[in-house]
Design a protein around this motif. Sequence first.
Motif: not given
Length: 367
Positions: A308-314, A316-321
Amino acid sequence: MRAIDPALMVLAHQGAKAYAHGFDLLHRREATRPNEIWQADHTELDILVLDEVGANVRPWLTIVIDDHSRGIAAYRLSTSAPSALQTALALRNAIWRKGKAGWTICGIPEMLYTDHGSDFTSRHIEQVCAELKIRLIFSQIGQPRGRGRIERFFGTLNTCCLAALPGYIGPGGPPPKPGLTLVQLDAALRRFIVETYHHAPHSVTGEPPEARWSRGGFLPRMPASLEELDLLLLTVSRPRQVHRDGIRFQSLRYIDPTLAPFVGATVTIRYDPADIAEIRIYQDDRFLCRAICQELAGEAVSFKDILRARTERRRALQSTIKDRRSLIDQVLTRPTTAPSIPVVPPSPTAKIPTSKGAPPLRRYQHE
């Protein structure tokens, strides 16, 4: 000779220290409310215990006592000599809530009364008291009379608790054989303080310490959070890098899902040397999380938590990109041609002045 003043005899034959102990007029100070004055001190206990390697040692006890109720705010056992770290950890336990029935003494005191030990006069303890708005008061050098209440508790502890335990060092007897470990002694002290001492009427106040401290619905002044208190008191801090499998410290691995966005970053860890099952993670003096060692804490961070933590981190990064790409596309699609400027033809009668011998000045359409 019988008419000679006894004080004169003591001062002449035994010195100023003996005279002060027996004939000085004293002011008996009494706190009027809970947490007005706390006293803190150390003593080497009259008992032998077994340390981690099986050697015989005399443990040190650090005590924090409330002057008004005579209740024990905190205690700490250690096989090492007193230090600023031991004092800070004892204060941490004293200030924060115990979470145990029959032991409600907690809060930030108005005044901390101690001796001139190097641990109490350290710069760290001075800074902690300044941050928590505690007045740090020292007793007179070489005169322990002002610390009578805490010295009295040490005597009560010897006669009512330690004397009944194996390994007690009695006066004038041969060295005993230790029968307890430090953990077992800690449990015996906790039972005596919480179950016996706090609920027995005190010989001076006539009230049980626990009841006297909480009488009248007293509400102590508390820090905002335990993490904020740890940032002040826990002096054992180390910089560490967050790896993909957590933080590595003392050949152990600590992990928490909150660390997912900080892989590769450098953080500061703070920990209690007596309990390294978990560490507290800070970055730029900001608390991030508590990371546990699964082998020591008896807890486990499941694969679902990590996933879950890995998915949320990914995400968040994809949203920033995505946001940044959208911004770049808006910049690239803006018109880049300059607005047209109407050209005014020159008047046929206008003459362009020219200097003698110089070529005529040419005019262009977009001039």
